[in-house]
Design an enzyme around this catalytic site. Sequence first.
Site, PDB file in Angstrom:
ATOM      1  N   SER A  76      -1.434  -3.463   9.536  1.00  0.00           N
ATOM      2  CA  SER A  76      -0.878  -2.284   8.863  1.00  0.00           C
ATOM      3  C   SER A  76      -0.014  -1.388   9.741  1.00  0.00           C
ATOM      4  CB  SER A  76      -2.015  -1.446   8.255  1.00  0.00           C
ATOM      5  OG  SER A  76      -2.547  -2.103   7.129  1.00  0.00           O
ATOM      6  N   LYS A  79       3.302  -0.511   8.319  1.00  0.00           N
ATOM      7  CA  LYS A  79       3.578   0.593   7.389  1.00  0.00           C
ATOM      8  C   LYS A  79       4.361   1.739   8.025  1.00  0.00           C
ATOM      9  CE  LYS A  79      -0.285  -0.793   4.578  1.00  0.00           C
ATOM     10  NZ  LYS A  79      -1.746  -0.922   4.573  1.00  0.00           N
ATOM     11  N   SER A 132      -4.104   3.893   4.552  1.00  0.00           N
ATOM     12  CA  SER A 132      -3.458   2.591   4.728  1.00  0.00           C
ATOM     13  C   SER A 132      -3.540   1.743   3.466  1.00  0.00           C
ATOM     14  CB  SER A 132      -4.098   1.834   5.904  1.00  0.00           C
ATOM     15  OG  SER A 132      -3.250   0.822   6.366  1.00  0.00           O
ATOM     16  N   LYS A 239      -0.759   5.134  13.614  1.00  0.00           N
ATOM     17  CA  LYS A 239      -1.125   4.250  12.503  1.00  0.00           C
ATOM     18  C   LYS A 239      -2.069   3.177  12.990  1.00  0.00           C
ATOM     19  CE  LYS A 239      -1.064   2.788   8.350  1.00  0.00           C
ATOM     20  NZ  LYS A 239      -2.464   2.349   8.622  1.00  0.00           N
TER      21      LYS A 239
END
Length: 398
Positions: A76, A79, A132, A239
Amino acid sequence: MKRSISLLVIIILLITMSAPLSHAAFANPLAAVDTPDRAGIRTAPEVTAASAMLIDAKTGDMLWRKNSEEKRPIASITKIMTAIVTIKHANLDDTVTVKRDALGPGMLGGVRLAVNERMKLRDLLYALLLPSANDAAVAIADHVGGSVSGFAGMMNSKAALIGAQNTHYMNPHGLDHANHYSTARDLATIARYAMQDKTFAEITSTKTWQLNRSAPGLPTNIKSTNVLLSSYPGANGGKTGYTRKAGNCLVASATRGDVSLISVVLGEKKRKILFKESAALLDFGFSLYGEKKLISKGAIYKTVTSRYGPYVDLVAAEDVSAVVREYLPTRIETQYVSDIDLPVRRGTVLGKVILYQADRVIGASDLVAKEDIEYPVLEETGSYFWAQYINHILKIRA
Protein backbone atom coordinates in the site's frame (compact mmCIF):
# COMPACT_ATOMS: atom_id res chain seq x y z
CA MET A 1 71.22 59.48 4.76
CA LYS A 2 68.65 58.89 7.51
CA ARG A 3 65.82 58.97 4.99
CA SER A 4 67.69 56.43 2.75
CA ILE A 5 68.06 53.95 5.67
CA SER A 6 64.36 54.29 6.54
CA LEU A 7 63.40 53.64 2.94
CA LEU A 8 65.70 50.56 2.84
CA VAL A 9 64.05 49.16 6.00
CA ILE A 10 60.65 49.66 4.43
CA ILE A 11 61.69 47.82 1.25
CA ILE A 12 63.12 44.88 3.24
CA LEU A 13 59.93 44.61 5.30
CA LEU A 14 57.82 44.65 2.14
CA ILE A 15 59.87 41.88 0.51
CA THR A 16 59.75 39.59 3.55
CA MET A 17 56.10 40.13 4.45
CA SER A 18 54.24 40.58 1.18
CA ALA A 19 54.44 36.93 0.02
CA PRO A 20 51.79 35.50 2.39
CA LEU A 21 49.50 38.55 2.14
CA SER A 22 46.87 36.87 -0.03
CA HIS A 23 46.30 34.31 2.72
CA ALA A 24 46.69 36.58 5.73
CA ALA A 25 44.44 39.29 4.39
CA PHE A 26 41.45 36.94 4.62
CA ALA A 27 40.61 35.75 8.11
CA ASN A 28 38.33 32.68 8.07
CA PRO A 29 36.46 32.27 11.38
CA LEU A 30 34.94 29.02 10.01
CA ALA A 31 38.05 26.88 10.16
CA ALA A 32 36.59 24.74 12.95
CA VAL A 33 33.38 24.18 10.97
CA ASP A 34 35.17 23.31 7.75
CA THR A 35 37.31 20.60 9.35
CA PRO A 36 35.05 17.63 10.21
CA ASP A 37 35.78 15.57 13.30
CA ARG A 38 35.56 12.15 11.67
CA ALA A 39 35.94 10.40 15.00
CA GLY A 40 32.58 11.79 16.12
CA ILE A 41 30.45 10.39 13.30
CA ARG A 42 27.33 8.63 14.58
CA THR A 43 26.74 4.97 13.87
CA ALA A 44 23.63 4.09 11.87
CA PRO A 45 21.21 1.64 13.49
CA GLU A 46 20.97 -1.99 12.46
CA VAL A 47 18.12 -2.47 9.98
CA THR A 48 16.91 -6.03 9.37
CA ALA A 49 14.42 -5.05 6.65
CA ALA A 50 15.17 -6.09 3.06
CA SER A 51 15.83 -2.53 1.88
CA ALA A 52 15.71 0.96 3.30
CA MET A 53 16.56 4.59 2.59
CA LEU A 54 16.89 7.83 4.57
CA ILE A 55 16.96 11.25 2.90
CA ASP A 56 16.87 14.93 3.76
CA ALA A 57 13.39 15.97 2.62
CA LYS A 58 14.43 19.54 1.83
CA THR A 59 17.50 18.82 -0.26
CA GLY A 60 16.98 15.22 -1.36
CA ASP A 61 20.43 14.29 -0.01
CA MET A 62 20.87 10.61 0.74
CA LEU A 63 21.80 10.09 4.41
CA TRP A 64 21.71 6.28 4.66
CA ARG A 65 20.68 3.33 2.50
CA LYS A 66 20.44 -0.44 2.32
CA ASN A 67 19.70 -2.24 -0.97
CA SER A 68 18.07 0.99 -2.07
CA GLU A 69 18.08 0.07 -5.79
CA GLU A 70 16.48 -3.35 -5.32
CA LYS A 71 13.09 -3.67 -7.06
CA ARG A 72 10.48 -4.96 -4.62
CA PRO A 73 6.71 -5.29 -4.18
CA ILE A 74 5.55 -2.23 -2.23
CA ALA A 75 2.02 -3.05 -1.07
CA SER A 76 0.00 0.00 0.00
CA ILE A 77 2.96 2.38 -0.25
CA THR A 78 1.52 2.50 -3.79
CA LYS A 79 -1.22 4.77 -2.46
CA ILE A 80 1.17 7.71 -2.13
CA MET A 81 1.23 7.89 -5.92
CA THR A 82 -2.52 7.21 -6.12
CA ALA A 83 -3.11 10.23 -3.91
CA ILE A 84 -0.72 12.62 -5.64
CA VAL A 85 -2.07 11.80 -9.13
CA THR A 86 -5.60 12.40 -7.84
CA ILE A 87 -4.69 15.71 -6.22
CA LYS A 88 -2.96 16.93 -9.39
CA HIS A 89 -5.65 15.82 -11.87
CA ALA A 90 -9.01 16.09 -10.14
CA ASN A 91 -11.24 18.40 -8.12
CA LEU A 92 -11.42 17.06 -4.59
CA ASP A 93 -14.92 18.48 -4.22
CA ASP A 94 -16.16 16.13 -6.96
CA THR A 95 -18.80 13.60 -5.95
CA VAL A 96 -17.79 10.04 -6.81
CA THR A 97 -20.32 7.31 -7.49
CA VAL A 98 -18.90 3.94 -6.43
CA LYS A 99 -18.90 1.24 -9.12
CA ARG A 100 -19.21 -2.48 -8.53
CA ASP A 101 -15.52 -3.20 -9.28
CA ALA A 102 -14.55 -1.32 -6.12
CA LEU A 103 -16.02 -4.25 -4.19
CA GLY A 104 -14.19 -6.91 -6.19
CA PRO A 105 -11.80 -9.63 -4.97
CA GLY A 106 -9.02 -8.35 -2.74
CA MET A 107 -10.94 -5.25 -1.72
CA LEU A 108 -11.54 -6.48 1.82
CA GLY A 109 -10.11 -4.27 4.53
CA GLY A 110 -11.50 -1.09 3.03
CA VAL A 111 -14.23 1.16 4.37
CA ARG A 112 -17.04 -1.11 3.08
CA LEU A 113 -18.07 1.05 0.16
CA ALA A 114 -21.48 0.23 -1.26
CA VAL A 115 -22.39 0.04 -4.94
CA ASN A 116 -23.74 3.42 -6.14
CA GLU A 117 -22.72 5.05 -2.84
CA ARG A 118 -21.82 8.70 -3.38
CA MET A 119 -18.86 10.25 -1.58
CA LYS A 120 -16.71 13.31 -2.02
CA LEU A 121 -13.33 12.61 -3.61
CA ARG A 122 -11.66 14.32 -0.66
CA ASP A 123 -13.22 11.82 1.76
CA LEU A 124 -12.06 8.95 -0.44
CA LEU A 125 -8.51 10.29 -0.24
CA TYR A 126 -8.68 10.25 3.56
CA ALA A 127 -9.99 6.66 3.39
CA LEU A 128 -7.13 5.82 1.00
CA LEU A 129 -4.32 7.25 3.13
CA LEU A 130 -5.47 6.74 6.72
CA PRO A 131 -6.90 3.19 7.01
CA SER A 132 -5.41 2.29 3.60
CA ALA A 133 -8.74 1.38 2.00
CA ASN A 134 -8.37 -0.69 -1.17
CA ASP A 135 -11.99 -0.12 -2.18
CA ALA A 136 -11.41 3.64 -2.00
CA ALA A 137 -8.36 3.24 -4.27
CA VAL A 138 -10.44 1.56 -6.98
CA ALA A 139 -13.27 4.08 -6.68
CA ILE A 140 -10.73 6.90 -7.09
CA ALA A 141 -9.09 5.22 -10.07
CA ASP A 142 -12.44 4.73 -11.83
CA HIS A 143 -13.38 8.37 -11.30
CA VAL A 144 -10.05 10.01 -12.17
CA GLY A 145 -8.64 7.63 -14.79
CA GLY A 146 -11.80 6.05 -16.20
CA SER A 147 -10.60 2.60 -15.14
CA VAL A 148 -7.96 0.93 -13.01
CA SER A 149 -5.69 0.38 -16.02
CA GLY A 150 -6.20 3.94 -17.27
CA PHE A 151 -5.32 5.33 -13.86
CA ALA A 152 -2.25 3.05 -13.58
CA GLY A 153 -1.02 4.62 -16.80
CA MET A 154 -1.33 8.05 -15.20
CA MET A 155 0.62 6.80 -12.19
CA ASN A 156 3.45 5.50 -14.37
CA SER A 157 3.63 8.76 -16.30
CA LYS A 158 3.90 10.72 -13.06
CA ALA A 159 6.57 8.40 -11.67
CA ALA A 160 8.70 8.90 -14.79
CA LEU A 161 8.16 12.66 -14.67
CA ILE A 162 9.49 13.02 -11.13
CA GLY A 163 12.48 10.72 -11.68
CA ALA A 164 11.29 7.38 -10.25
CA GLN A 165 12.80 5.36 -13.10
CA ASN A 166 12.70 1.94 -11.41
CA THR A 167 9.02 2.02 -10.51
CA HIS A 168 6.04 0.49 -12.30
CA TYR A 169 2.39 0.40 -11.26
CA MET A 170 -0.36 -2.01 -12.30
CA ASN A 171 -3.06 -0.84 -9.89
CA PRO A 172 -3.86 1.99 -7.43
CA HIS A 173 -3.86 -0.10 -4.22
CA GLY A 174 -0.66 -2.18 -4.26
CA LEU A 175 -1.98 -5.74 -4.16
CA ASP A 176 0.78 -8.01 -5.46
CA HIS A 177 1.43 -8.22 -9.19
CA ALA A 178 4.60 -9.34 -10.96
CA ASN A 179 4.91 -6.01 -12.80
CA HIS A 180 4.07 -3.83 -9.83
CA TYR A 181 7.24 -2.73 -8.02
CA SER A 182 9.49 0.10 -6.87
CA THR A 183 12.72 0.68 -4.94
CA ALA A 184 13.51 2.35 -1.65
CA ARG A 185 15.29 5.14 -3.53
CA ASP A 186 12.34 5.75 -5.87
CA LEU A 187 9.87 5.73 -2.99
CA ALA A 188 11.95 8.31 -1.14
CA THR A 189 11.85 10.47 -4.29
CA ILE A 190 8.07 10.00 -4.64
CA ALA A 191 7.42 10.72 -0.96
CA ARG A 192 9.57 13.85 -1.06
CA TYR A 193 7.60 15.10 -4.05
CA ALA A 194 4.28 14.24 -2.41
CA MET A 195 5.09 15.93 0.91
CA GLN A 196 5.72 19.20 -0.92
CA ASP A 197 2.02 19.25 -1.81
CA LYS A 198 0.05 20.97 0.96
CA THR A 199 -3.08 18.86 0.48
CA PHE A 200 -1.19 15.58 0.58
CA ALA A 201 0.84 16.69 3.60
CA GLU A 202 -2.32 17.72 5.44
CA ILE A 203 -4.13 14.44 4.78
CA THR A 204 -1.20 12.14 5.56
CA SER A 205 -0.51 13.96 8.84
CA THR A 206 -4.10 13.41 10.03
CA LYS A 207 -4.60 10.82 12.76
CA THR A 208 -8.40 10.49 12.59
CA TRP A 209 -11.17 11.58 10.22
CA GLN A 210 -14.94 11.35 9.98
CA LEU A 211 -16.30 10.36 6.59
CA ASN A 212 -19.47 11.98 5.25
CA ARG A 213 -21.35 8.99 3.79
CA SER A 214 -24.53 8.82 1.76
CA ALA A 215 -25.29 5.22 2.74
CA PRO A 216 -26.56 4.83 6.34
CA GLY A 217 -25.11 2.35 8.79
CA LEU A 218 -21.60 2.26 7.27
CA PRO A 219 -18.37 3.13 9.13
CA THR A 220 -17.63 6.85 9.34
CA ASN A 221 -14.78 7.13 11.84
CA ILE A 222 -11.37 6.22 10.45
CA LYS A 223 -7.82 6.46 11.80
CA SER A 224 -4.31 6.30 10.41
CA THR A 225 -2.37 3.05 10.40
CA ASN A 226 0.86 5.04 10.83
CA VAL A 227 1.44 4.74 14.57
CA LEU A 228 4.49 7.03 14.40
CA LEU A 229 2.07 9.97 14.13
CA SER A 230 1.21 9.35 17.78
CA SER A 231 4.46 7.89 19.09
CA TYR A 232 7.33 9.68 17.35
CA PRO A 233 8.09 13.36 18.13
CA GLY A 234 7.96 15.37 14.91
CA ALA A 235 6.27 12.69 12.78
CA ASN A 236 4.07 14.44 10.22
CA GLY A 237 3.20 11.94 7.52
CA GLY A 238 3.83 8.68 5.79
CA LYS A 239 2.16 5.51 4.59
CA THR A 240 2.10 1.91 5.73
CA GLY A 241 1.78 -1.20 3.60
CA TYR A 242 1.62 -4.97 3.88
CA THR A 243 1.20 -8.01 1.68
CA ARG A 244 2.71 -11.46 2.04
CA LYS A 245 5.19 -10.81 -0.77
CA ALA A 246 6.01 -7.24 0.18
CA GLY A 247 6.21 -7.79 3.93
CA ASN A 248 5.72 -4.84 6.26
CA CYS A 249 6.55 -1.50 4.65
CA LEU A 250 6.58 2.08 5.85
CA VAL A 251 7.41 5.46 4.40
CA ALA A 252 7.70 7.96 7.26
CA SER A 253 8.16 11.71 7.36
CA ALA A 254 9.25 13.81 10.34
CA THR A 255 10.28 17.40 11.01
CA ARG A 256 12.15 18.90 13.93
CA GLY A 257 13.06 22.56 13.73
CA ASP A 258 14.62 23.26 10.34
CA VAL A 259 15.30 19.61 9.55
CA SER A 260 12.84 17.39 7.63
CA LEU A 261 13.54 13.72 6.92
CA ILE A 262 11.95 10.87 5.00
CA SER A 263 12.66 7.24 5.78
CA VAL A 264 11.69 4.20 3.72
CA VAL A 265 11.68 0.67 5.15
CA LEU A 266 10.61 -2.24 2.94
CA GLY A 267 10.23 -5.98 3.52
CA GLU A 268 10.32 -6.10 7.31
CA LYS A 269 8.99 -9.37 8.72
CA LYS A 270 7.48 -8.02 11.92
CA ARG A 271 5.20 -4.98 12.14
CA LYS A 272 6.52 -3.85 15.53
CA ILE A 273 10.09 -3.91 14.28
CA LEU A 274 9.00 -1.92 11.21
CA PHE A 275 8.07 1.11 13.32
CA LYS A 276 11.04 0.63 15.65
CA GLU A 277 13.54 0.60 12.78
CA SER A 278 11.86 3.56 11.07
CA ALA A 279 12.10 5.57 14.29
CA ALA A 280 15.75 4.56 14.74
CA LEU A 281 16.57 5.69 11.21
CA LEU A 282 14.89 9.05 11.80
CA ASP A 283 16.77 9.44 15.10
CA PHE A 284 20.02 8.78 13.28
CA GLY A 285 19.13 11.32 10.62
CA PHE A 286 18.35 14.07 13.11
CA SER A 287 21.61 13.35 14.95
CA LEU A 288 23.52 14.37 11.80
CA TYR A 289 22.39 17.98 12.09
CA GLY A 290 23.25 20.71 14.52
CA GLU A 291 22.94 24.47 14.86
CA LYS A 292 26.22 26.30 14.37
CA LYS A 293 27.32 29.91 14.43
CA LEU A 294 28.38 30.43 10.85
CA ILE A 295 29.21 34.13 10.68
CA SER A 296 30.53 36.30 13.52
CA LYS A 297 29.53 39.93 13.79
CA GLY A 298 32.58 42.22 13.68
CA ALA A 299 34.95 39.56 12.29
CA ILE A 300 37.08 40.68 9.32
CA TYR A 301 36.14 38.69 6.21
CA LYS A 302 37.91 40.82 3.61
CA THR A 303 40.38 43.70 3.38
CA VAL A 304 40.41 45.84 0.24
CA THR A 305 42.39 48.82 -0.98
CA SER A 306 40.76 52.17 -1.59
CA ARG A 307 41.62 54.35 -4.58
CA TYR A 308 43.94 56.53 -2.53
CA GLY A 309 45.89 53.84 -0.73
CA PRO A 310 44.40 53.18 2.74
CA TYR A 311 43.12 49.67 3.40
CA VAL A 312 39.47 49.11 4.38
CA ASP A 313 38.57 46.19 6.65
CA LEU A 314 35.18 44.65 5.83
CA VAL A 315 33.44 42.98 8.76
CA ALA A 316 30.22 40.98 9.09
CA ALA A 317 27.25 43.15 10.01
CA GLU A 318 25.55 40.44 12.08
CA ASP A 319 25.90 37.04 13.67
CA VAL A 320 24.40 34.26 11.55
CA SER A 321 23.52 30.78 12.80
CA ALA A 322 21.87 27.89 10.96
CA VAL A 323 21.21 24.18 11.21
CA VAL A 324 23.85 22.38 9.14
CA ARG A 325 24.92 18.84 8.36
CA GLU A 326 27.63 17.67 10.72
CA TYR A 327 30.87 16.48 9.07
CA LEU A 328 29.93 18.00 5.70
CA PRO A 329 32.34 20.80 4.74
CA THR A 330 31.20 24.37 4.29
CA ARG A 331 32.48 26.90 1.78
CA ILE A 332 32.70 30.65 2.22
CA GLU A 333 32.43 33.27 -0.51
CA THR A 334 32.91 37.03 -0.27
CA GLN A 335 31.46 39.56 -2.66
CA TYR A 336 32.73 43.12 -2.30
CA VAL A 337 33.32 46.49 -3.93
CA SER A 338 36.85 46.36 -5.32
CA ASP A 339 37.32 50.09 -6.03
CA ILE A 340 36.30 52.04 -2.93
CA ASP A 341 36.03 55.83 -2.92
CA LEU A 342 37.05 57.77 0.16
CA PRO A 343 35.91 58.90 2.61
CA VAL A 344 34.26 55.73 3.98
CA ARG A 345 32.03 55.79 7.03
CA ARG A 346 31.89 52.97 9.56
CA GLY A 347 28.98 50.61 8.84
CA THR A 348 28.78 51.39 5.12
CA VAL A 349 27.70 48.24 3.23
CA LEU A 350 30.47 47.29 0.80
CA GLY A 351 29.84 43.61 0.17
CA LYS A 352 28.40 40.32 1.37
CA VAL A 353 29.72 37.11 2.91
CA ILE A 354 27.89 33.94 1.85
CA LEU A 355 28.15 30.44 3.32
CA TYR A 356 27.52 27.27 1.31
CA GLN A 357 27.12 23.62 2.19
CA ALA A 358 26.84 21.12 -0.66
CA ASP A 359 26.60 24.13 -2.99
CA ARG A 360 23.49 25.45 -1.24
CA VAL A 361 23.34 28.79 0.56
CA ILE A 362 23.00 28.24 4.31
CA GLY A 363 23.76 31.74 5.60
CA ALA A 364 24.74 35.25 4.56
CA SER A 365 25.53 38.67 6.01
CA ASP A 366 26.36 42.12 4.69
CA LEU A 367 29.99 43.19 4.85
CA VAL A 368 30.45 46.69 6.21
CA ALA A 369 33.36 49.06 6.79
CA LYS A 370 34.90 48.42 10.18
CA GLU A 371 35.84 52.07 10.79
CA ASP A 372 35.85 55.55 9.29
CA ILE A 373 38.52 56.09 6.62
CA GLU A 374 39.32 59.68 5.60
CA TYR A 375 41.34 61.05 2.68
CA PRO A 376 45.07 60.51 3.32
CA VAL A 377 47.19 63.54 4.18
CA LEU A 378 50.69 63.08 2.72
CA GLU A 379 53.34 64.55 4.98
CA GLU A 380 56.05 63.47 2.56
CA THR A 381 55.88 61.59 -0.74
CA GLY A 382 54.72 58.00 -0.28
CA SER A 383 55.19 57.92 3.49
CA TYR A 384 51.49 57.64 4.35
CA PHE A 385 50.85 54.79 1.91
CA TRP A 386 53.84 52.71 3.02
CA ALA A 387 53.13 53.29 6.68
CA GLN A 388 49.51 52.17 6.22
CA TYR A 389 50.59 49.14 4.20
CA ILE A 390 53.14 47.97 6.77
CA ASN A 391 50.77 48.63 9.68
CA HIS A 392 48.13 46.54 7.93
CA ILE A 393 50.54 43.63 7.42
CA LEU A 394 51.69 43.76 11.04
CA LYS A 395 48.07 43.87 12.25
CA ILE A 396 47.16 40.72 10.28
CA ARG A 397 50.33 38.93 11.35
CA ALA A 398 49.47 39.70 14.97
